[in-house]
Design an enzyme around this catalytic site. Structure first.
Site, PDB file in Angstrom:
ATOM      1  N   ALA A   1       5.263 -16.853  -4.652  1.00  0.00           N
ATOM      2  CA  ALA A   1       5.286 -16.737  -6.101  1.00  0.00           C
ATOM      3  C   ALA A   1       5.559 -15.293  -6.478  1.00  0.00           C
ATOM      4  O   ALA A   1       5.831 -14.450  -5.621  1.00  0.00           O
ATOM      5  CB  ALA A   1       3.964 -17.229  -6.698  1.00  0.00           C
TER       6      ALA A   1
ATOM      7  N   LEU B   1       3.762 -12.863  -7.451  1.00  0.00           N
ATOM      8  CA  LEU B   1       2.838 -11.809  -7.055  1.00  0.00           C
ATOM      9  C   LEU B   1       2.533 -11.796  -5.565  1.00  0.00           C
ATOM     10  O   LEU B   1       1.834 -10.903  -5.094  1.00  0.00           O
ATOM     11  CB  LEU B   1       1.524 -11.947  -7.840  1.00  0.00           C
TER      12      LEU B   1
ATOM     13  N   GLN C   1       2.459 -14.369  -1.588  1.00  0.00           N
ATOM     14  CA  GLN C   1       2.772 -15.597  -0.862  1.00  0.00           C
ATOM     15  C   GLN C   1       1.593 -16.046  -0.006  1.00  0.00           C
ATOM     16  O   GLN C   1       0.645 -15.296   0.213  1.00  0.00           O
ATOM     17  CB  GLN C   1       4.020 -15.405  -0.007  1.00  0.00           C
ATOM     18  N   VAL C   2       1.682 -17.292   0.482  1.00  0.00           N
ATOM     19  CA  VAL C   2       0.572 -17.945   1.178  1.00  0.00           C
ATOM     20  C   VAL C   2       1.019 -18.418   2.559  1.00  0.00           C
ATOM     21  O   VAL C   2       2.129 -18.923   2.732  1.00  0.00           O
ATOM     22  CB  VAL C   2       0.064 -19.151   0.356  1.00  0.00           C
TER      23      VAL C   2
ATOM     24  N   LYS D   1      -3.669 -15.682   1.412  1.00  0.00           N
ATOM     25  CA  LYS D   1      -2.804 -15.135   0.365  1.00  0.00           C
ATOM     26  C   LYS D   1      -2.627 -13.639   0.591  1.00  0.00           C
ATOM     27  O   LYS D   1      -3.590 -12.906   0.765  1.00  0.00           O
ATOM     28  CB  LYS D   1      -3.423 -15.385  -1.008  1.00  0.00           C
TER      29      LYS D   1
ATOM     30  N   ASP E   1      -5.503 -19.867 -16.457  1.00  0.00           N
ATOM     31  CA  ASP E   1      -4.114 -20.020 -16.018  1.00  0.00           C
ATOM     32  C   ASP E   1      -3.899 -21.381 -15.357  1.00  0.00           C
ATOM     33  O   ASP E   1      -3.490 -21.472 -14.200  1.00  0.00           O
ATOM     34  CB  ASP E   1      -3.770 -18.897 -15.031  1.00  0.00           C
TER      35      ASP E   1
END
Length: 718
Positions: free
Chosen positions: A210, A212, A214-215, A230, A355
């Site tokens: 994403a 901000l 990554q995973v 993360k 969110d």
């Protein structure tokens, strides 16, 4: 299909320059489409990278890599949001600021220019989808700040054209990842152990990326649990800081040019503060633990475990959650669970997930609603929670004068506003929106025509308000993506009604009293509405799937008794007893009047009990008594109520003779056998409730004696 949390990350040290960031080619990017890669059969070594990785960097880094070049001290000073610190850093780098302003202006200017040319050449429709894809690419180029803004509106299928919605939704899924080598180095730096020591298995490539970060999927070596790891994206905090500085400057210009009463810069500050907290993984882990403690016990809600001992500001390890996007599975029941959970977040505990975009709401394979990514949360103070509830009540009941007062309480209006003018304007804006009933009110209807009124009366948008409204609006957006008729306020209102009827807050009890009484006259229709709506406040699967309004009368009586015969129902129980005593008193007086009228020729002094002794208030009390009997019998729901036709009738209009009222009331008493079959539920009530129920007849008799004595004294001395 398995999904991972969306990401929120903090900046990398300045020593990690953009040249270390590499772009995975297409075959590696396939993992970004939310499909799990198998775990490595052997321990993964940090030197391992995607075999086909190229030398190119991702689009954002290629366009804006110069933003990351901060000294170590500057990068460390951006750990928390401070516009003064950000301004101090970039004041020393004016060329970077100018270059970024030029980049943003040229990028958006070119796109708007193309849209203008499309209109001039009358090809807007055929170019619409192409321009939507170009807009997504522009947002990716401009970076995380603009991606986060776009994500905030990408769930509103009722507000965003379909082509734009489809493209913006990709921003939640398909952001280019950065190099796994950089990510694994960061894990080792932050946690102080090698990847081999931490994990027995780890996916060689990110399974989700994403704006901000990554995973990765991994298995803890010591504990054996499958976890999500993360890792933050390099330079993201420095880039976001500059964009926030620019957005804040633009917000100040817009406010001055438009003469807005709202402090737009404060709104940017609130959003930026929330975004910076999201980029601190220790904060996110704490939020996740708190969220799990408050809401993890709600049926069919899943909150993943956080592993604090493996978490730093830049790396987060949490329980692995398997599932599908809620927006893809069309599970109305889980939407209702989400509404209930949101109600608890906003109006019970005041700690809420700020969110809840589709990537953060999953349906697990065992049918639960999973919340993930707790970087962005908010606090809703008690006085504001009560004010929000009161505003919903007044909106639904079309009490726009009280709604204007609520807007002052919530900080939307200055206390010096012309209240009468505001009330008139709100009536014009909301009248049509609420005319179809509470179950058909949508945020789109409420907000659609409010802009002009907000500008005219200098409405303010408090910093907390945008996050609260967004958390509900996003949930409605997810729901209407597969059910266009869904209304989140219509699903939330039953919980609001139940809270108003049961809450011990003096503010809400006073609001309930004001709602139910006007000029001393009891408005039974409003109590009926609140009770009826509160009975819909359920999340059991069978109830949600059935979606019926015709409840068994026995169950209705049980629900009402179960509610009123509790400590929480004491306030409403007192009101019902009071109105029953008034009705029985009026019925007794009217019956006596009827008897004496018939026997007037033979009974001396019967004029003392003449029919004129039945006042307008007594007629109203008789009508209320009839409605209460219908309500408590559980038999007249959704039917016309006696002579009132289901609505409250003024005692000064459409009056019928007192004898007719007496006849109707007596008929209602004669139909009391309708209640008898439901009385068997008394044995099913808790002992405390049974005891309270047995005390009620004595309480009613005492009230009747008091009223009769007071009337006798008035007649003797007045």
């Amino acid at each position: 299909m398995l999904l991972l949390p969306s990401l929120s990350l903090s900046s990398f040290p300045a020593t990690l320059k953009p040249q270390f960031v590499s772009l995975f080619p297409n075959q590696c990017n396939s993992s970004i489409q939310f499909q799990f890669l198998p775990l490595s059969p052997q321990p993964h070594h940090r030197s391992c990278t995607c075999a086909a990785a190229g030398s190119d960097v991702d689009t954002f880094t290629a366009k804006s890599g110069y933003l990351f070049d901060l000294s170590t001290s500057d990068a460390d000073s951006l750990a928390g949001y401070s516009i003064l610190r950000i301004a101090a850093i970039y004041r020393r780098k004016p060329l970077i600021v100018v270059r970024r302003l030029f980049q943003i202006g040229i990028t958006f200017g070119k796109w708007f220019g193309l849209r203008y040319m499309d209109r001039v050449m009358e090809r807007s429709d055929e170019m619409f989808k192409i321009r939507a894809a170009e807009l997504r690419e522009i947002l990716v180029e401009l970076g995380p700040a603009y991606i986060k803004i776009a994500q905030a509106i990408s769930s509103r299928a009722d507000l965003i054209p379909p082509s734009y919605l489809d493209e913006l939704s990709l921003l939640q899924d398909r952001i280019s990842p950065f190099s796994s080598e950089v990510a694994f180095n960061m894990i080792e730096q932050e946690l102080g152990l090698s990847v081999d020591e931490l994990f027995s298995e780890i996916s060689p490539e990110p399974v989700a990326a994403a704006s901000l970060g990554q995973v990765y999927q991994a298995r803890l070596r010591q504990r054996g649990q499958v976890v999500a790891v993360k890792v933050q994206r390099p330079g993201v905090q420095a880039a976001i800081s500059l964009d926030i500085l620019i957005l804040r400057f633009i917000a100040g210009l817009i406010r001055r040019a438009g003469k807005f009463n709202t402090d737009l810069q404060a709104v940017v500050d609130e959003w930026a503060s929330s975004l910076f907290r999201e980029m601190d993984y220790v904060n996110e882990a704490d939020n996740g633990l708190k969220f799990r403690k408050l809401y993890g016990s709600i049926p069919d809600v899943k909150v993943p475990l956080m592993y604090k001992d493996h978490t730093t500001r830049k790396v987060l390890v949490m329980e692995w959650v398997e599932g599908q996007k809620l927006s893809e599975v069309k599970d109305l029941y889980l939407i209702e669970v989400g509404v209930y959970c949101s109600f608890n977040q906003l109006l019970e505990c005041g700690f809420y997930h700020a969110d809840p975009h589709p990537g953060n709401l999953l349906r697990t394979y065992d049918g639960k609603l999973a919340y993930i990514d707790f970087g962005m949360t908010g606090e809703f103070k008690q006085e504001l929670r009560d004010g929000f509830i009161e505003a919903c009540l007044h909106l639904v009941n079309r009490d726009f004068d009280a709604l204007a007062k609520d807007f002052v309480t919530l900080g939307l209006l200055p206390p010096t506003s012309d209240r009468d003018a505001v009330t008139k304007a709100l009536t014009g804006v909301f009248q049509n929106a609420v005319a179809k009933g509470v179950r058909n009110i949508s945020f789109g209807d409420l907000l659609g025509n409010l802009g002009t009124t907000m500008y005219k009366f200098k409405f303010r948008i408090p910093s907390y308000f945008s996050l609260v409204i967004r958390s509900l609006a996003v949930l409605e957006g997810v729901a209407i993506s597969f059910n266009p008729e869904y209304k989140v306020l219509g699903s939330t209102y039953p919980w609001i009604a139940k809270k108003v009827l049961t809450d011990s807050s003096p503010q809400l009890q006073s609001s309930l009293q004001t709602l139910l009484y006007k000029d001393g006259v009891f408005r039974i229709d409003r109590l009926e509405s609140l009770l009826t709506e509160s009975l819909r406040a359920k999340t059991e699967r069978a109830v949600v799937k059935k979606q019926t309004e015709d409840s068994d009368s026995r169950m209705v009586v049980k629900e009402i008794l179960s509610f009123t015969l509790t400590k929480k129902g004491a306030f409403v129980r007192e009101i019902i007893l009071q109105e029953l005593s008034k009705g029985l008193d009026a019925l007794g007086l009217a019956t006596l009047d009827s008897i004496t009228s018939t026997a007037a020729a033979t009974i001396p002094f019967s004029a003392f009990f003449s029919p004129s002794s039945l006042t307008d208030e007594d007629i109203t009390n008789l009508r209320t008594f009839q409605r209460l009997m219908i309500l408590l019998s559980g038999t007249g729901r959704n039917k016309d109520f006696s002579t009132s036709g289901g609505t409250q009738i003024s005692p000064y209009e459409n009056q019928i003779s007192y004898s007719e009222e007496v006849s109707l009331a007596i008929n209602r008493l004669q139909s009391v056998q309708e209640i008898v079959p439901a009385l068997s539920i008394i044995s099913e009530l808790p002992p405390e409730s049974q005891q309270l129920l047995l005390q009620m007849p004595a309480d009613l008799v005492g009230r009747l004696i008091s009223r009769a004595a007071a009337r006798t004294i008035r007649r003797m001395f007045l």
